[in-house]
Design a protein around this motif. Sequence first.
Motif, PDB file in Angstrom:
ATOM      1  N   MET A  82       0.839  -1.085  -0.044  1.00 14.42           N
ATOM      2  CA  MET A  82       0.082   0.167   0.089  1.00 14.42           C
ATOM      3  C   MET A  82       0.854   1.236  -0.029  1.00 14.42           C
ATOM      4  O   MET A  82       1.805   1.271   0.672  1.00 14.42           O
ATOM      5  N   THR A  83       0.743   2.117  -1.021  1.00 17.65           N
ATOM      6  CA  THR A  83       1.509   3.340  -1.010  1.00 17.65           C
ATOM      7  C   THR A  83       1.022   4.404   0.008  1.00 17.65           C
ATOM      8  O   THR A  83      -0.330   4.685   0.080  1.00 17.65           O
ATOM      9  N   ASN A  84       1.640   5.048   0.712  1.00 12.87           N
ATOM     10  CA  ASN A  84       1.276   6.397   1.340  1.00 12.87           C
ATOM     11  C   ASN A  84       0.742   7.421   0.362  1.00 12.87           C
ATOM     12  O   ASN A  84       1.722   7.819  -0.448  1.00 12.87           O
ATOM     13  N   MET A  85      -0.442   8.050   0.508  1.00  7.12           N
ATOM     14  CA  MET A  85      -0.829   8.755  -0.429  1.00  7.12           C
ATOM     15  C   MET A  85      -0.232  10.401  -0.446  1.00  7.12           C
ATOM     16  O   MET A  85      -0.398  11.033  -1.529  1.00  7.12           O
ATOM     17  N   ASN A  86       0.412  10.430   0.600  1.00  6.76           N
ATOM     18  CA  ASN A  86       1.257  11.798   0.790  1.00  6.76           C
ATOM     19  C   ASN A  86       2.696  11.650  -0.157  1.00  6.76           C
ATOM     20  O   ASN A  86       3.348  12.449   0.155  1.00  6.76           O
ATOM     21  N   MET A  87       2.767  10.395  -0.308  1.00 12.89           N
ATOM     22  CA  MET A  87       4.312  10.074  -1.092  1.00 12.89           C
ATOM     23  C   MET A  87       3.956  10.162  -2.604  1.00 12.89           C
ATOM     24  O   MET A  87       3.046   9.763  -3.174  1.00 12.89           O
ATOM     25  N   GLY A  88       4.949  10.839  -3.360  1.00 12.30           N
ATOM     26  CA  GLY A  88       4.769  10.840  -4.730  1.00 12.30           C
ATOM     27  C   GLY A  88       5.949  10.158  -5.268  1.00 12.30           C
ATOM     28  O   GLY A  88       6.933  10.157  -4.691  1.00 12.30           O
ATOM     29  N   ARG A  89       5.871   9.650  -6.420  1.00  9.96           N
ATOM     30  CA  ARG A  89       7.163   9.393  -7.205  1.00  9.96           C
ATOM     31  C   ARG A  89       7.059   9.625  -8.712  1.00  9.96           C
ATOM     32  O   ARG A  89       5.875   9.488  -9.297  1.00  9.96           O
ATOM     33  N   ILE A  90       8.000  10.041  -9.252  1.00 12.01           N
ATOM     34  CA  ILE A  90       8.085  10.572 -10.416  1.00 12.01           C
ATOM     35  C   ILE A  90       9.429  10.515 -11.269  1.00 12.01           C
ATOM     36  O   ILE A  90      10.500  10.311 -10.294  1.00 12.01           O
ATOM     37  N   THR A  91       9.510   9.862 -12.345  1.00  9.34           N
ATOM     38  CA  THR A  91      10.876   9.598 -12.995  1.00  9.34           C
ATOM     39  C   THR A  91      11.066  10.256 -14.100  1.00  9.34           C
ATOM     40  O   THR A  91      10.245  10.524 -15.225  1.00  9.34           O
ATOM     41  N   PHE A  92      12.040  11.313 -13.829  1.00 14.77           N
ATOM     42  CA  PHE A  92      12.606  12.108 -15.251  1.00 14.77           C
ATOM     43  C   PHE A  92      13.398  11.553 -16.176  1.00 14.77           C
ATOM     44  O   PHE A  92      14.396  10.790 -15.621  1.00 14.77           O
ATOM     45  N   TYR A  93      13.398  11.799 -17.324  1.00 11.83           N
ATOM     46  CA  TYR A  93      14.259  11.508 -18.458  1.00 11.83           C
ATOM     47  C   TYR A  93      15.014  12.542 -19.038  1.00 11.83           C
ATOM     48  O   TYR A  93      14.311  13.449 -19.438  1.00 11.83           O
ATOM     49  N   GLU A  94      16.065  12.298 -19.601  1.00 10.14           N
ATOM     50  CA  GLU A  94      17.041  13.341 -20.120  1.00 10.14           C
ATOM     51  C   GLU A  94      16.396  13.894 -21.571  1.00 10.14           C
ATOM     52  O   GLU A  94      16.392  15.007 -22.051  1.00 10.14           O
ATOM     53  N   GLU A  95      16.037  12.751 -22.231  1.00 10.33           N
ATOM     54  CA  GLU A  95      15.404  12.687 -23.575  1.00 10.33           C
ATOM     55  C   GLU A  95      14.072  12.781 -23.746  1.00 10.33           C
ATOM     56  O   GLU A  95      13.359  12.053 -22.637  1.00 10.33           O
ATOM     57  N   ARG A  96      13.555  13.048 -24.822  1.00 18.45           N
ATOM     58  CA  ARG A  96      12.016  12.717 -24.887  1.00 18.45           C
ATOM     59  C   ARG A  96      11.822  11.086 -25.105  1.00 18.45           C
ATOM     60  O   ARG A  96      12.829  10.367 -25.370  1.00 18.45           O
ATOM     61  N   ASN A  97      10.411  10.872 -24.946  1.00 15.35           N
ATOM     62  CA  ASN A  97      10.276   9.530 -24.871  1.00 15.35           C
ATOM     63  C   ASN A  97      10.973   8.555 -24.022  1.00 15.35           C
ATOM     64  O   ASN A  97      11.113   7.399 -24.478  1.00 15.35           O
ATOM     65  N   PHE A  98      11.131   8.922 -22.796  1.00 18.14           N
ATOM     66  CA  PHE A  98      11.799   8.208 -21.881  1.00 18.14           C
ATOM     67  C   PHE A  98      13.262   7.692 -22.171  1.00 18.14           C
ATOM     68  O   PHE A  98      13.348   6.678 -21.803  1.00 18.14           O
ATOM     69  N   GLN A  99      13.777   8.535 -22.784  1.00 18.32           N
ATOM     70  CA  GLN A  99      15.179   7.987 -23.245  1.00 18.32           C
ATOM     71  C   GLN A  99      16.280   8.632 -22.494  1.00 18.32           C
ATOM     72  O   GLN A  99      15.920   9.518 -21.889  1.00 18.32           O
ATOM     73  N   GLY A 100      17.457   8.045 -22.556  1.00 17.89           N
ATOM     74  CA  GLY A 100      18.513   8.848 -21.924  1.00 17.89           C
ATOM     75  C   GLY A 100      18.738   8.307 -20.407  1.00 17.89           C
ATOM     76  O   GLY A 100      18.017   7.507 -19.885  1.00 17.89           O
ATOM     77  N   ARG A 101      19.305   9.044 -19.771  1.00 19.36           N
ATOM     78  CA  ARG A 101      19.524   8.989 -18.159  1.00 19.36           C
ATOM     79  C   ARG A 101      18.299   9.136 -17.759  1.00 19.36           C
ATOM     80  O   ARG A 101      17.502   9.933 -17.990  1.00 19.36           O
ATOM     81  N   SER A 102      17.984   8.660 -16.357  1.00 22.26           N
ATOM     82  CA  SER A 102      16.881   8.855 -15.508  1.00 22.26           C
ATOM     83  C   SER A 102      17.124   9.274 -14.338  1.00 22.26           C
ATOM     84  O   SER A 102      18.352   9.111 -13.645  1.00 22.26           O
ATOM     85  N   TYR A 103      16.079   9.764 -13.483  1.00 23.71           N
ATOM     86  CA  TYR A 103      16.160  10.094 -12.118  1.00 23.71           C
ATOM     87  C   TYR A 103      14.825  10.082 -11.448  1.00 23.71           C
ATOM     88  O   TYR A 103      13.933  10.491 -11.884  1.00 23.71           O
ATOM     89  N   ASP A 104      14.888   9.089 -10.397  1.00 29.30           N
ATOM     90  CA  ASP A 104      13.745   8.779  -9.770  1.00 29.30           C
ATOM     91  C   ASP A 104      13.667  10.013  -8.665  1.00 29.30           C
ATOM     92  O   ASP A 104      14.616   9.978  -7.629  1.00 29.30           O
ATOM     93  N   CYS A 105      12.521  10.391  -8.310  1.00 23.94           N
ATOM     94  CA  CYS A 105      12.247  11.474  -7.477  1.00 23.94           C
ATOM     95  C   CYS A 105      11.325  11.243  -6.592  1.00 23.94           C
ATOM     96  O   CYS A 105      10.113  10.871  -7.211  1.00 23.94           O
ATOM     97  N   ASN A 106      11.082  11.545  -5.284  1.00 23.77           N
ATOM     98  CA  ASN A 106       9.673  11.176  -4.095  1.00 23.77           C
ATOM     99  C   ASN A 106       9.957  12.671  -3.268  1.00 23.77           C
ATOM    100  O   ASN A 106       8.978  12.403  -2.513  1.00 23.77           O
TER     101      ASN A 106
END
Length: 181
Positions: free
Chosen positions: A1-25
């Motif tokens: 079960m996920t805490n609803m006050n916690m968010g998670r997003i993954t950023f990508y350097e390039e379009r279409n989810f390409q390149g290096r990524s960074y997970d952020c919460n």
Amino acid sequence: MTNMNMGRITFYEERNFQGRSYDCNSDCSDMSSYLSRSQSCRVHSGCWMMYERNNYMGNQYFLKRGEYPDFMQHFGMSDSIKSCRMIPMHRGNYRMRIYERESFGGQMHEIMDDCDSVMDRYRMSSCMSCNVMEGHWLMYEQPHFRGRMMYMRPGEYRNFNMGGMSGMRFMSMRRIMDSWY
């Protein structure tokens, strides 16, 4: 079960989810520590505001759960995301006082629900200051939730300064509801 006050997003350097990524919460005031740029992302949970400049400055963009393969095409951005802020879930009442002029001047109205046009509802030309008493809100530059937007959390806003642009006026506002998460 996920805490609803916690968010998670993954950023990508390039379009279409390409390149290096960074997970952020959590909030990130300067993404350059993790990526040279961010041009796409996946929002796994939560609601987020994205900013075109470091330190939560510049134009703002609201994201909820989903995939965003190209920020430039989706939002009409000229550059990449430089900072982000997670919007905590709010359960409870929504209440905000809006004012016609800066520094809480002119007409005042208290709102507790979405307003698609301050002109139609209150005969105000625009909103130039506010006091958010409860809830989290998005303010829009044009009626019907269009144009540039600004995220408002509880607090007093004597004027709307968006990344060096002072004197912003808003003409519609909407609550960030828990159903968006």
